[in-house]
Design an enzyme around this catalytic site. Sequence first.
Site, PDB file in Angstrom:
ATOM      1  N   PRO A  14      -6.114  -0.527   8.079  1.00  0.00           N
ATOM      2  CG  PRO A  14      -5.695  -2.621   7.059  1.00  0.00           C
ATOM      3  CD  PRO A  14      -6.069  -1.582   8.162  1.00  0.00           C
ATOM      4  CG  ASN A  15      -2.439   0.424   3.019  1.00  0.00           C
ATOM      5  OD1 ASN A  15      -1.782   0.749   3.202  1.00  0.00           O
ATOM      6  ND2 ASN A  15      -3.423  -0.696   3.124  1.00  0.00           N
ATOM      7  NE  ARG A  22      -5.938   2.774   0.251  1.00  0.00           N
ATOM      8  CZ  ARG A  22      -6.773   2.000   0.717  1.00  0.00           C
ATOM      9  NH1 ARG A  22      -6.879   2.566   1.826  1.00  0.00           N
ATOM     10  NH2 ARG A  22      -6.553   0.981   0.354  1.00  0.00           N
ATOM     11  CE1 TYR A  27     -10.442   2.664   0.223  1.00  0.00           C
ATOM     12  CE2 TYR A  27      -8.297   3.601  -1.518  1.00  0.00           C
ATOM     13  CZ  TYR A  27      -9.519   2.641  -1.126  1.00  0.00           C
ATOM     14  OH  TYR A  27      -9.529   1.099  -1.211  1.00  0.00           O
ATOM     15  CG  ASN A  78     -12.984   1.746   6.571  1.00  0.00           C
ATOM     16  OD1 ASN A  78     -12.890   0.968   6.051  1.00  0.00           O
ATOM     17  ND2 ASN A  78     -12.595   3.032   6.267  1.00  0.00           N
ATOM     18  CB  ALA A  81      -7.363  -4.416   3.469  1.00  0.00           C
ATOM     19  CD  GLU A 102     -18.753  -3.777   7.240  1.00  0.00           C
ATOM     20  OE1 GLU A 102     -19.003  -4.493   8.176  1.00  0.00           O
ATOM     21  OE2 GLU A 102     -17.955  -4.163   5.994  1.00  0.00           O
ATOM     22  CG  HIS A 104     -16.480  -0.263   4.038  1.00  0.00           C
ATOM     23  ND1 HIS A 104     -14.853  -1.166   4.575  1.00  0.00           N
ATOM     24  CD2 HIS A 104     -17.173  -0.964   4.038  1.00  0.00           C
ATOM     25  CE1 HIS A 104     -15.189  -1.838   4.835  1.00  0.00           C
ATOM     26  NE2 HIS A 104     -16.576  -1.896   4.809  1.00  0.00           N
ATOM     27  CG  LEU A 105     -13.538   6.441   3.168  1.00  0.00           C
ATOM     28  CD1 LEU A 105     -11.767   6.553   3.174  1.00  0.00           C
ATOM     29  CD2 LEU A 105     -14.281   7.994   3.667  1.00  0.00           C
ATOM     30  NE  ARG A 111     -12.493  -0.753  -4.692  1.00  0.00           N
ATOM     31  CZ  ARG A 111     -11.742   0.497  -4.124  1.00  0.00           C
ATOM     32  NH1 ARG A 111     -12.158   0.949  -2.459  1.00  0.00           N
ATOM     33  NH2 ARG A 111     -10.665   0.157  -4.184  1.00  0.00           N
TER      34      ARG A 111
HETATM   35  C1  DQA Z   1     -12.104   1.044   2.382  1.00  0.00           C
HETATM   36  C2  DQA Z   1     -12.471  -0.559   1.566  1.00  0.00           C
HETATM   37  C3  DQA Z   1     -11.318  -1.477   1.395  1.00  0.00           C
HETATM   38  O1  DQA Z   1     -11.528  -2.184   0.160  1.00  0.00           O
HETATM   39  C4  DQA Z   1      -9.996  -1.456   1.182  1.00  0.00           C
HETATM   40  O2  DQA Z   1      -9.250  -2.590   1.384  1.00  0.00           O
HETATM   41  C5  DQA Z   1      -9.539  -0.223   1.751  1.00  0.00           C
HETATM   42  C6  DQA Z   1     -10.722   0.945   2.296  1.00  0.00           C
HETATM   43  C7  DQA Z   1     -13.119   2.330   1.978  1.00  0.00           C
HETATM   44  O3  DQA Z   1     -12.931   2.819   2.763  1.00  0.00           O
HETATM   45  O4  DQA Z   1     -13.450   2.160   1.574  1.00  0.00           O
HETATM   46  O5  DQA Z   1      -8.698  -0.261   2.277  1.00  0.00           O
HETATM   47  O6  DQA Z   1     -12.352   0.144   3.739  1.00  0.00           O
END
Ligand code: DQA
Length: 154
Positions: A14-15, A22, A27, A78, A81, A102, A104-105, A111
């Site tokens: 998501p997102n 964003r 990111y 990825n 959330a 897995e 994550h950017l 964080r």
């Molecule tokens: C994320 C990190 C997550 O905590 C966050 O909710 C995201 C993006 C990242 O790519 O850094 O939406 O997965």
Amino acid sequence: MTSAAKPIYVLNGPNLNLLGSREPDIYGAETLEEIESMLKAAAAGMGMSIDFRQSNQEGELVDWIQEAGARGRGLILNAAAYTHTSVAMGDAVAAIGVPVIEVHLSNIFAREEFRHHSYISAGAKGVICGFGALGYKMALNALDAAEATGPENG
Ligand code: DQA
């Protein structure tokens, strides 16, 4: 289909469709389309193909993880959330027989506390975070290297 002919699934949660606009300080400035193009070019150079998708729906992502297990050669995930909330996605990752990286950017460990736990990691071969879009390319290299070194490394 031989393993080499199967695609690497790259699933985004998501997102991540909003990348570019964003929170670019967290990111990065690249859009998801730009990451997809960069990764497809890298994969082509390595003799691999990519099936790149994004969804804001948890159930759809679970379906796609299962599909990656049935039809893919590996999975770069990825979960965004849902990483921190989804038992269902963690169960799906643990259930499939292809290697999962897995990604994550952002560096989720630098964080908020709630981002430090992942339901995905236990079933993943490894985790890459904090390197922005480059992390997807690193994951591709990791999958390639994992295939070359064989099953004894997970
Ligand atoms: C994320 C990190 C997550 O905590 C966050 O909710 C995201 C993006 C990242 O790519 O850094 O939406 O997965």
